[in-house]
Motif scaffolding. Structure first.
Motif, PDB file in Angstrom:
ATOM      1  N   LYS A 177      38.516  52.975  37.928  1.00 54.92           N
ATOM      2  CA  LYS A 177      38.560  51.691  37.235  1.00 54.92           C
ATOM      3  C   LYS A 177      37.321  50.893  37.649  1.00 54.92           C
ATOM      4  O   LYS A 177      37.245  50.395  38.772  1.00 54.92           O
ATOM      5  CB  LYS A 177      39.833  50.932  37.602  1.00 54.92           C
ATOM      6  N   VAL A 178      36.349  50.785  36.749  1.00 56.97           N
ATOM      7  CA  VAL A 178      35.072  50.184  37.118  1.00 56.97           C
ATOM      8  C   VAL A 178      34.808  48.927  36.291  1.00 56.97           C
ATOM      9  O   VAL A 178      35.270  48.788  35.159  1.00 56.97           O
ATOM     10  CB  VAL A 178      33.913  51.188  36.943  1.00 56.97           C
ATOM     11  N   ALA A 179      34.060  48.016  36.895  1.00 56.12           N
ATOM     12  CA  ALA A 179      33.630  46.795  36.222  1.00 56.12           C
ATOM     13  C   ALA A 179      32.114  46.778  36.151  1.00 56.12           C
ATOM     14  O   ALA A 179      31.434  47.216  37.083  1.00 56.12           O
ATOM     15  CB  ALA A 179      34.140  45.565  36.970  1.00 56.12           C
ATOM     16  N   PHE A 180      31.580  46.265  35.055  1.00 58.27           N
ATOM     17  CA  PHE A 180      30.143  46.175  34.860  1.00 58.27           C
ATOM     18  C   PHE A 180      29.733  44.706  34.773  1.00 58.27           C
ATOM     19  O   PHE A 180      30.292  43.940  33.972  1.00 58.27           O
ATOM     20  CB  PHE A 180      29.722  46.876  33.570  1.00 58.27           C
ATOM     21  N   LEU A 181      28.765  44.308  35.573  1.00 57.53           N
ATOM     22  CA  LEU A 181      28.162  42.982  35.491  1.00 57.53           C
ATOM     23  C   LEU A 181      26.771  43.185  34.911  1.00 57.53           C
ATOM     24  O   LEU A 181      25.891  43.729  35.577  1.00 57.53           O
ATOM     25  CB  LEU A 181      28.105  42.335  36.872  1.00 57.53           C
ATOM     26  N   THR A 182      26.578  42.762  33.667  1.00 56.56           N
ATOM     27  CA  THR A 182      25.418  43.182  32.884  1.00 56.56           C
ATOM     28  C   THR A 182      24.640  42.005  32.315  1.00 56.56           C
ATOM     29  O   THR A 182      25.211  41.116  31.671  1.00 56.56           O
ATOM     30  CB  THR A 182      25.866  44.085  31.718  1.00 56.56           C
ATOM     31  N   MET A 183      23.351  42.022  32.532  1.00 51.84           N
ATOM     32  CA  MET A 183      22.444  41.038  31.945  1.00 51.84           C
ATOM     33  C   MET A 183      22.246  41.321  30.458  1.00 51.84           C
ATOM     34  O   MET A 183      22.253  42.466  30.020  1.00 51.84           O
ATOM     35  CB  MET A 183      21.099  41.133  32.684  1.00 51.84           C
ATOM     36  N   GLN A 184      22.077  40.258  29.674  1.00 47.95           N
ATOM     37  CA  GLN A 184      21.815  40.412  28.246  1.00 47.95           C
ATOM     38  C   GLN A 184      20.343  40.769  28.049  1.00 47.95           C
ATOM     39  O   GLN A 184      19.482  39.904  28.018  1.00 47.95           O
ATOM     40  CB  GLN A 184      22.153  39.123  27.492  1.00 47.95           C
ATOM     41  N   ASP A 185      20.109  42.055  27.927  1.00 51.85           N
ATOM     42  CA  ASP A 185      18.742  42.584  27.833  1.00 51.85           C
ATOM     43  C   ASP A 185      18.855  44.001  27.308  1.00 51.85           C
ATOM     44  O   ASP A 185      19.817  44.720  27.625  1.00 51.85           O
ATOM     45  CB  ASP A 185      18.087  42.564  29.219  1.00 51.85           C
ATOM     46  N   ASP A 186      17.900  44.429  26.508  1.00 51.47           N
ATOM     47  CA  ASP A 186      17.972  45.758  25.892  1.00 51.47           C
ATOM     48  C   ASP A 186      18.082  46.856  26.945  1.00 51.47           C
ATOM     49  O   ASP A 186      18.847  47.815  26.785  1.00 51.47           O
ATOM     50  CB  ASP A 186      16.736  45.993  25.021  1.00 51.47           C
ATOM     51  N   TYR A 187      17.323  46.718  28.025  1.00 49.31           N
ATOM     52  CA  TYR A 187      17.386  47.703  29.104  1.00 49.31           C
ATOM     53  C   TYR A 187      18.769  47.737  29.746  1.00 49.31           C
ATOM     54  O   TYR A 187      19.399  48.785  29.881  1.00 49.31           O
ATOM     55  CB  TYR A 187      16.322  47.392  30.163  1.00 49.31           C
ATOM     56  N   VAL A 207      37.160  48.414  33.107  1.00 49.85           N
ATOM     57  CA  VAL A 207      38.167  47.352  33.027  1.00 49.85           C
ATOM     58  C   VAL A 207      37.554  45.973  32.797  1.00 49.85           C
ATOM     59  O   VAL A 207      38.264  45.015  32.472  1.00 49.85           O
ATOM     60  CB  VAL A 207      39.038  47.330  34.299  1.00 49.85           C
ATOM     61  N   TYR A 208      36.242  45.858  32.964  1.00 51.37           N
ATOM     62  CA  TYR A 208      35.552  44.601  32.675  1.00 51.37           C
ATOM     63  C   TYR A 208      34.093  44.921  32.347  1.00 51.37           C
ATOM     64  O   TYR A 208      33.474  45.768  32.981  1.00 51.37           O
ATOM     65  CB  TYR A 208      35.591  43.648  33.871  1.00 51.37           C
ATOM     66  N   GLY A 209      33.550  44.211  31.347  1.00 52.00           N
ATOM     67  CA  GLY A 209      32.133  44.336  31.030  1.00 52.00           C
ATOM     68  C   GLY A 209      31.786  45.512  30.145  1.00 52.00           C
ATOM     69  O   GLY A 209      30.621  45.921  30.071  1.00 52.00           O
ATOM     70  N   ALA A 210      32.764  46.054  29.412  1.00 49.97           N
ATOM     71  CA  ALA A 210      32.504  47.212  28.557  1.00 49.97           C
ATOM     72  C   ALA A 210      31.671  46.820  27.342  1.00 49.97           C
ATOM     73  O   ALA A 210      31.542  45.644  26.982  1.00 49.97           O
ATOM     74  CB  ALA A 210      33.830  47.828  28.103  1.00 49.97           C
ATOM     75  N   THR A 211      31.094  47.822  26.706  1.00 50.74           N
ATOM     76  CA  THR A 211      30.330  47.626  25.479  1.00 50.74           C
ATOM     77  C   THR A 211      31.177  46.876  24.448  1.00 50.74           C
ATOM     78  O   THR A 211      32.321  47.251  24.191  1.00 50.74           O
ATOM     79  CB  THR A 211      29.924  48.988  24.885  1.00 50.74           C
ATOM     80  N   GLY A 212      30.604  45.803  23.906  1.00 55.32           N
ATOM     81  CA  GLY A 212      31.303  45.050  22.875  1.00 55.32           C
ATOM     82  C   GLY A 212      32.209  43.951  23.373  1.00 55.32           C
ATOM     83  O   GLY A 212      32.769  43.188  22.571  1.00 55.32           O
ATOM     84  N   ASP A 213      32.372  43.829  24.693  1.00 59.65           N
ATOM     85  CA  ASP A 213      33.262  42.797  25.237  1.00 59.65           C
ATOM     86  C   ASP A 213      32.644  41.400  25.220  1.00 59.65           C
ATOM     87  O   ASP A 213      33.350  40.403  25.377  1.00 59.65           O
ATOM     88  CB  ASP A 213      33.657  43.147  26.679  1.00 59.65           C
ATOM     89  N   GLY A 214      31.328  41.327  25.080  1.00 59.99           N
ATOM     90  CA  GLY A 214      30.659  40.031  25.056  1.00 59.99           C
ATOM     91  C   GLY A 214      30.612  39.327  26.395  1.00 59.99           C
ATOM     92  O   GLY A 214      30.530  38.092  26.462  1.00 59.99           O
ATOM     93  N   THR A 215      30.622  40.092  27.475  1.00 62.97           N
ATOM     94  CA  THR A 215      30.633  39.499  28.822  1.00 62.97           C
ATOM     95  C   THR A 215      29.248  39.440  29.464  1.00 62.97           C
ATOM     96  O   THR A 215      29.126  39.048  30.627  1.00 62.97           O
ATOM     97  CB  THR A 215      31.561  40.318  29.743  1.00 62.97           C
ATOM     98  N   GLU A 216      28.213  39.827  28.753  1.00 66.23           N
ATOM     99  CA  GLU A 216      26.875  39.829  29.338  1.00 66.23           C
ATOM    100  C   GLU A 216      26.437  38.410  29.704  1.00 66.23           C
ATOM    101  O   GLU A 216      26.796  37.434  29.032  1.00 66.23           O
ATOM    102  CB  GLU A 216      25.854  40.433  28.370  1.00 66.23           C
ATOM    103  N   PHE A 217      25.632  38.287  30.763  1.00 64.57           N
ATOM    104  CA  PHE A 217      25.096  36.991  31.168  1.00 64.57           C
ATOM    105  C   PHE A 217      23.612  36.918  30.837  1.00 64.57           C
ATOM    106  O   PHE A 217      22.932  37.937  30.714  1.00 64.57           O
ATOM    107  CB  PHE A 217      25.334  36.732  32.659  1.00 64.57           C
ATOM    108  N   GLY A 218      23.108  35.712  30.692  1.00 61.73           N
ATOM    109  CA  GLY A 218      21.726  35.513  30.291  1.00 61.73           C
ATOM    110  C   GLY A 218      20.738  35.816  31.396  1.00 61.73           C
ATOM    111  O   GLY A 218      21.073  35.745  32.583  1.00 61.73           O
ATOM    112  N   GLN A 219      19.519  36.164  30.992  1.00 58.44           N
ATOM    113  CA  GLN A 219      18.467  36.371  31.980  1.00 58.44           C
ATOM    114  C   GLN A 219      18.196  35.051  32.698  1.00 58.44           C
ATOM    115  O   GLN A 219      18.236  33.983  32.109  1.00 58.44           O
ATOM    116  CB  GLN A 219      17.188  36.865  31.291  1.00 58.44           C
TER     117      GLN A 219
END
Length: 425
Positions: A177-187, A207-219
């Motif tokens: 069960k993994v969570a992704f904390l992802t910046m809004q950036d193509d890379y 369980v968090y931060g999956a593709t399409g969840d809209g949880t990305e944070f800004g640069q």
């Protein structure tokens, strides 16, 4: 496909080369060229400022040492190679790269090595290629750039390879069960997507931060209290962070919210850096990260460090993408020799061939060996220090290593092993 290996560096490099030579091949260019015979002029578009500035020194040193080696061996077509350096900046201020490319094109460069950021490259690559200049990135990994233009190539593998490696690493460590904390950036989002595919293919769940969840944070985001709280509320057994300098603030917030880092936290090439000056000793001990590329030989690192000290009066603290930068410059020069021209189109027409895409190619490991073989009428397969296989039809490495690093008690990333992956093409 990913194969795990803990072999010594030399054995690992030999292994990937043997795999790479079996990759897809094509006829490109040809030995007879009608291109420019002017001195080869290489521009660099590397991060001297911004979020990725820690990658600038090793990349600049890689190109600089390569050009010194090329010129010591007689240069390209009888002339010394000239280098023009420029700052790529980062994705937060794309005007830096726009201005730098205009400057480099105004100096009539034939090839540009860079950028480090895929977002930066996507900002400028059309201007570069439309000018007839070849761009070779030593660090871009976004899958968007695979086959982007015949005048674009790279010596770093696309995120499909690192994504498989990082996802498999998390699964191998027992996480489901993994969570992704992802910046809004193509890379960042592209790498996250590929890690997610690997995790889910292995039976895991995001369980968090999956593709399409809209949880990305800004640069350049600095407040992560809500992001971290939401991620921890999903009760993950592991967290992966896909970001650049924002990672420091993310880690600080994870500390505040009592996250247990050891063996449960994963970084990527955008943030697997030395944090010894940023956090208390032991904070990141046991954290793991991945960076494309085999761990370069110590002799090579020492040469780069000596070069950088001589040029900048300071030592290198990181070697990420240094080998890929070195190999990019060597491939550009060998392509010009094979095509008998220094213009961008001639280099583009021949870069796959000198990387080893032609059948029956002679293996060479230096520019000097490559020139000798080409002058003898042989096709060549340049076996670079980064350990990549021949470029495929998308101008991506057909095979590559992903280095796995683990943080010690001083919060320094220490190379532990390599994972080998191949790229379709």
């Amino acid at each position: 496909m990913i194969r795990r290996s803990t072999a010594a560096r030399g054995l690992a490099i030999a292994a990937v080369l043997s795999v790479g030579l079996a990759a897809c091949s094509t006829t490109s260019g040809g030995g007879e060229g009608e291109g420019s015979s002017d001195p080869l002029k290489i521009g660099t578009l590397l991060p001297l400022t911004g979020n990725l500035a820690y990658l600038g020194p090793p990349e600049v040193a890689g190109v600089g040492q390569a050009v010194d080696d090329i010129n010591a061996a007689g240069g390209v077509l009888g002339n010394d190679v000239v280098v023009e350096n420029a700052d790529s900046g980062d994705g937060d201020n794309l005007q830096v790269s726009t201005n730098s490319v205009s400057e480099l094109l105004g100096k009539d460069v034939n090839a540009i090595i860079g950028a480090a950021s895929s977002t930066v490259t996507l900002n400028v690559v059309d201007s570069v290629t439309e000018a007839g200049v070849i761009q070779v990135s030593p660090a871009n990994t976004s899958t968007t750039l695979s086959g982007y233009d015949p005048l674009f190539a790279r010596t770093a593998p696309p995120d499909t390879v690192q994504g498989q490696a990082l996802g498999s690493l998390m699964l191998d460590d027992g996480h489901q069960k993994v969570a992704f904390l992802t910046m809004q950036d193509d890379y960042a989002t592209g790498l996250r997507d590929n890690v997610q595919k690997a995790v889910e293919a292995g039976g895991g769940e995001v369980v968090y931060g999956a593709t399409g969840d809209g949880t990305e944070f800004g640069q350049a985001e600095t407040n992560f209290s809500n992001v971290v709280a939401d991620a921890l509320a999903a009760k993950p057994d592991a967290i992966a962070i896909f970001a650049f300098v924002e990672t420091k603030a993310v880690i600080a917030e994870l500390i505040t919210q009592d996250w247990d880092f050891a063996g449960k936290t994963y970084l990527c090439d955008g943030n697997t850096a030395d944090y010894s000056a940023d956090f208390d000793p032991g904070t990141l001990e046991g954290v793991k990260g991945t960076i494309p590329g085999a761990d370069a030989p110590e002799e090579f690192k020492q040469r780069l460090n000596d070069w950088y000290v001589a040029e900048n009066d300071e030592e290198l603290s990181d070697y990420a993408y240094a080998a890929e930068s070195y190999d990019a410059a060597i491939l550009v020069a060998l392509a010009a020799v094979r095509g008998e021209g220094t213009d961008g189109q001639t280099i583009a027409d021949n870069i796959r061939a000198v990387s080893g895409s032609e059948e029956g190619a002679t293996e060479v490991s230096t520019f000097e060996e490559g020139v000798a073989a080409l002058e003898a009428g042989d096709e060549i397969a340049y076996q670079g220090v980064s350990g990549i296989g021949p470029l495929n039809e998308d101008n991506d490495p057909s095979s590559a290593f992903i280095g796995v690093y683990e943080y010690d008690g001083d919060n320094k990333n220490i190379w532990t092993k390599v994972v080998e992956g191949s790229v379709a093409g």
